[in-house]
Scaffold this active site. Structure first.
Site, mmCIF file in Angstrom:
data_model
loop_
_atom_site.group_PDB
_atom_site.id
_atom_site.type_symbol
_atom_site.label_atom_id
_atom_site.label_comp_id
_atom_site.label_asym_id
_atom_site.label_seq_id
_atom_site.Cartn_x
_atom_site.Cartn_y
_atom_site.Cartn_z
ATOM 1 N N GLY A 203 58.161 85.525 57.663
ATOM 2 C CA GLY A 203 57.799 86.889 58.081
ATOM 3 C C GLY A 203 56.998 87.625 57.032
ATOM 4 O O GLY A 203 56.799 87.141 55.929
ATOM 5 N N GLY A 205 56.572 89.487 54.288
ATOM 6 C CA GLY A 205 57.426 89.884 53.174
ATOM 7 C C GLY A 205 56.851 91.037 52.377
ATOM 8 O O GLY A 205 57.557 91.728 51.655
ATOM 9 N N ASP A 398 52.686 78.874 58.650
ATOM 10 C CA ASP A 398 52.668 80.339 58.675
ATOM 11 C C ASP A 398 51.446 80.900 57.961
ATOM 12 O O ASP A 398 51.215 82.097 57.992
ATOM 13 C CB ASP A 398 53.933 80.890 58.032
ATOM 14 C CG ASP A 398 54.070 80.430 56.605
ATOM 15 O OD1 ASP A 398 54.156 79.207 56.387
ATOM 16 O OD2 ASP A 398 54.057 81.275 55.703
ATOM 17 N N ASN A 399 50.690 80.073 57.297
ATOM 18 C CA ASN A 399 49.441 80.526 56.689
ATOM 19 C C ASN A 399 48.238 80.118 57.552
ATOM 20 O O ASN A 399 47.106 80.106 57.071
ATOM 21 C CB ASN A 399 49.240 79.938 55.273
ATOM 22 C CG ASN A 399 50.420 80.132 54.337
ATOM 23 O OD1 ASN A 399 51.020 79.169 53.879
ATOM 24 N ND2 ASN A 399 50.755 81.372 54.054
ATOM 25 N N ASP A 408 45.519 84.522 54.154
ATOM 26 C CA ASP A 408 46.510 84.315 53.103
ATOM 27 C C ASP A 408 45.892 83.748 51.834
ATOM 28 O O ASP A 408 46.064 82.567 51.498
ATOM 29 C CB ASP A 408 47.637 83.387 53.590
ATOM 30 C CG ASP A 408 48.609 84.127 54.485
ATOM 31 O OD1 ASP A 408 48.403 85.332 54.716
ATOM 32 O OD2 ASP A 408 49.571 83.508 54.961
#
Ligand SMILES: *[C@@H]1O[C@H](CO)[C@@H](O)[C@H](O)[C@H]1NC(C)=O
Ligand SMILES: *[C@@H]1O[C@H](CO)[C@@H](O)[C@H](O)[C@H]1NC(C)=O
Ligand SMILES: *[C@@H]1O[C@H](CO)[C@@H](O)[C@H](O)[C@H]1NC(C)=O
Ligand SMILES: *[C@@H]1O[C@H](CO)[C@@H](O)[C@H](O)[C@H]1NC(C)=O
Length: 689
Positions: A203, A205, A398-399, A408
């Site tokens: 998530g 962060g 997630d990137n 990212d």
């Protein structure tokens, strides 16, 4: 070779992961893994001469044709006729209004009334986000603004000096209050595979989204967010802050990639938070980047839902992506005509939402078209990275962007000396995220997405049947579903490869100054060049820029070619192992001869075309490339020496990287565009940011 070992290391661990929410999906999962292996071995077979073989194999999959004029280079000029202020641009929050919030803070007011520290790290289920406000910043200093960003969002140039913008991008103001409501900021919930291992809930962060806005002129929708504005429920062990060092890097590279035409998340502003020091390797100043993107959704968003068996939400988010992010089901790419490889490059669109397309056993419903869109976008962006020598450095699921954006920016780098095994990530001992691995890794990530969407893809015409929607897959239908999903993902894997290669090839053709593509180009030009660069340790991006100024007269005899070859050497001469200036002159000279032949074919043998070709080549071969060593120099000047003008100058270079000069500071311009100092080539970064 490394890739294959790496891959085999990854696979066995995965089956033990708690990812599977029913037996049907278990089958799907296992089959997908087998399929993945096949895909990989087709893309990268271990071979004695890596560069050569790699390209030869790739090339066998694309056919001839597709000439491209040298006309549509990346855009550079920043002309802005927008007149809106940040306060009055249209704002919306479709993401939070259409998708479920964190049940613990179901409305903005619930979150707003909670003490800030209550919004700290924990597990969040059944939700796509949590409402959370940025932490206020004391005495923020706005260090830089991107003019191109102002234009693209639809903000007037004068907003660069507005007090309101300064407050908003520092986290000190947002567009909501208790009385009137408005749009409350949020942080996204997602999961991901890190270095091939399932990592659970991750998530945002340290990112907090503010609102969405559609530029009234271009109709492009962006979601604005702050990076480094404080803790969220997804901060895990971190403090939700970002250091100045990594913020400068992200700010510059986002805008740079956009300038050279590579889809990327963007950056509007860079703000220093002088009162907020952050503990990393040492005490460092904090900073906030206000960034924006068509979507901040990641492949990992789907991974997390799958790991929790949340099939309703998978369907909901997929629908949101199709309707809100891509602008409607009809905008998605249609099935490809059977057996026409060329058509891979340009699928039709406009298929009605409920139409089923394709052959028996591989019938494609709307979710297949969605998957295809996400795959194609990512294939294209990887082709661009490879052509420009860009490495992201961390490509966890997630990137990886749903929208096919570069995103990212941690330990990213541009290639200095050409070395396909180079990874900019200091912690990447397996070279998982090295230059040469990027295309396979992105496909690996996309297969994970295929698994998450597998049920919807495999369901074919039954995808809207009530029983399927509400209860799941019936037992007798499972084998059909699995087979179909497998077949489709496999086919889309071929498409991935075709799109990636075609984009790579298109750009390499442009970078070499050619007007047309020929079958032999992969072998005799691209592969030869890469092998030569690798052996001689030549600088990848400098090579193309310097090649732009080579005239036919400079290379019409063997002697002149060998002399011209020296332009591509580092100032200290050829450094490659077992190579000398002499062998370098010979190798580059030989390559220049093949290149000359192709140039004469495309442009004629008159030297009168030199000028036009130089112009065309310079428009695709940047003079300025934000390499690791010069970013370090900029960081040092801003952070330690408190210089401020440097960022303005560097942003000029970033916005217009194809220019010969910027008339800002001749000395720095020369230094930044010149030979990379010997011991600062191919530096690596750690992940900490
Ligand atoms: C939000 O959704 C509405 C209705 O679905 C749509 O008309 C609008 O364009 C969307 N706005 C954004 C910013 O996505
Ligand atoms: C990439 O994802 C990892 C989690 O997999 C996260 O910790 C990291 O911050 C992300 N990288 C960047 C540069 O945002
Ligand atoms: C190779 O050429 C460079 C100049 O390009 C020169 O400085 C260097 O001394 C040469 N090396 C040898 C071994 O002659
Ligand atoms: C360099 O030459 C040595 C001795 O001839 C050989 O063993 C080695 O493999 C060569 N290295 C490269 C990179 O070609």
């Amino acid at each position: 070779m490394i890739m294959m070992e790496d891959l085999f290391n990854i696979i066995p661990n995965q089956t033990s992961l708690p990812l599977l929410y029913n037996s049907f999906i278990l089958c799907l999962f296992l089959i997908a893994l087998r399929m993945l292996l096949r895909q990989f071995s087709r893309l990268y077979r271990p071979s004695p001469s890596p560069a050569r073989m790699r390209l030869a194999q790739m090339s066998s999959h694309i056919s001839n044709g597709h000439s491209n004029g040298l006309t549509s280079g990346p855009r550079t000029e920043v002309q802005n006729d927008a007149t809106s202020t940040l306060a009055d641009i249209p704002k919306s929050n479709n993401f939070t209004s259409k998708l479920p919030p964190d049940p613990q803070f179901p409305t903005p007011i619930d979150s707003h009334k909670a003490p800030r520290q209550k919004l700290g790290p924990r597990m969040v289920r059944g939700a796509l986000y949590t409402y959370v406000r940025p932490e206020p910043t004391e005495d923020p200093e706005l260090l830089a603004i991107s003019k191109a960003a102002l234009r693209d969002i639809g903000l007037a140039d004068s907003e660069a000096n507005s007090q309101e913008l300064k407050e908003v991008v520092a986290g000190n103001k947002f567009y909501w209050d208790e009385e009137n409501g408005g749009i409350y900021p949020w942080a996204q919930c997602y999961g991901g595979f890190q270095f091939g291992q399932w990592a659970g809930q991750l998530g945002d962060g340290r990112a907090i989204s503010l609102f969405e806005s559609i530029n009234p002129q271009t109709k492009v929708r962006y979601e604005l967010q702050l990076k480094g504005a404080g803790k969220t429920p997804y901060s895990r062990f971190a403090d939700g802050k970002a250091v100045l060092r990594s913020s400068i890097r992200e700010f510059i590279v986002s805008e740079y990639l956009n300038s050279i035409g590579i889809p990327t998340t963007r950056a509007l502003s860079l703000t220093l938070c002088p009162k907020s020091t952050v503990v990393r390797e040492q005490l460092e100043p904090g900073a906030i980047v206000c960034r924006f993107a068509q979507s901040w959704l990641r492949l990992g968003t789907f991974d997390l839902l799958r790991s929790r068996g949340d099939r309703d939400l998978i369907r909901k988010v997929a629908t949101y992506v199709a309707e809100d992010v891509f602008g409607g089901w009809e905008s998605l790419p249609a099935v490809l005509p059977a057996d026409t490889k060329d058509a891979h490059l340009d699928p039709g669109r406009g298929v009605p939402k409920d139409e089923l397309q394709g052959k028996e056993g591989a019938e494609e419903n709307r979710f297949t078209r969605l998957y295809r869109e996400i795959v194609r976008r990512n294939a294209k962006v990887v082709g661009m990275w490879q052509a420009y020598g860009f490495m992201n450095g961390v490509l966890n699921t997630d990137n990886t962007s749903i929208y096919g954006l570069s995103m990212d920016y941690g330990p990213f780098a541009f290639m200095d000396n050409f070395d396909p095994a180079y990874t900019p990530n200091h912690d990447d001992h397996m070279l998982r995220y090295s230059y040469r691995a990027q295309p396979s890794i992105i496909w690996w990530n996309l297969v994970r997405l295929g698994e998450s969407l597998g049920e919807l893809i495999g369901a074919g015409d039954r995808v809207d049947d009530q029983v399927f929607v509400e209860k799941g897959v019936e037992e007798d239908f499972a084998p059909v579903l699995i087979k179909r999903a497998e077949t489709i993902i496999d086919q889309i894997g071929d498409e991935y490869k075709a799109v990636f290669l075609s984009e790579y090839r298109r750009l390499m053709t442009l970078r070499l100054g050619l007007k047309s593509q020929k079958d032999g180009d992969f072998e005799t030009l691209f592969s030869e060049l890469l092998d030569t660069m690798e052996a001689l340790e030549l600088d990848f991006n400098h090579f193309f820029r310097r090649l732009s100024t080579v005239k036919l007269d400079d290379i019409n005899t063997q002697e002149k070619r060998e002399q011209t070859a020296e332009r591509f050497f580092h100032h200290e001469g050829v450094t490659g192992l077992n190579e000398t200036n002499d062998s370098g002159r010979e190798k580059v000279g030989k390559w220049l001869d093949s290149w000359r032949e192709r140039i004469e074919e495309d442009w004629g043998s008159e030297s009168s075309a030199d000028e036009e070709r130089e112009k065309a080549m310079k428009a695709v071969n940047p003079n300025f490339v934000p390499r690791g060593w010069l970013l370090d120099d900029i960081i040092n000047r801003v952070q330690t020496k408190k210089e401020r003008d440097i960022l303005k100058g560097v942003m000029e270079m970033t916005m217009n990287p194809f220019q010969d000069e910027w008339q800002w500071n001749e000395e720095i311009e020369k230094k930044y565009c010149g030979d990379v100092p010997r011991f600062q080539r191919a530096i690596q970064c750690s992940c900490s940011s």
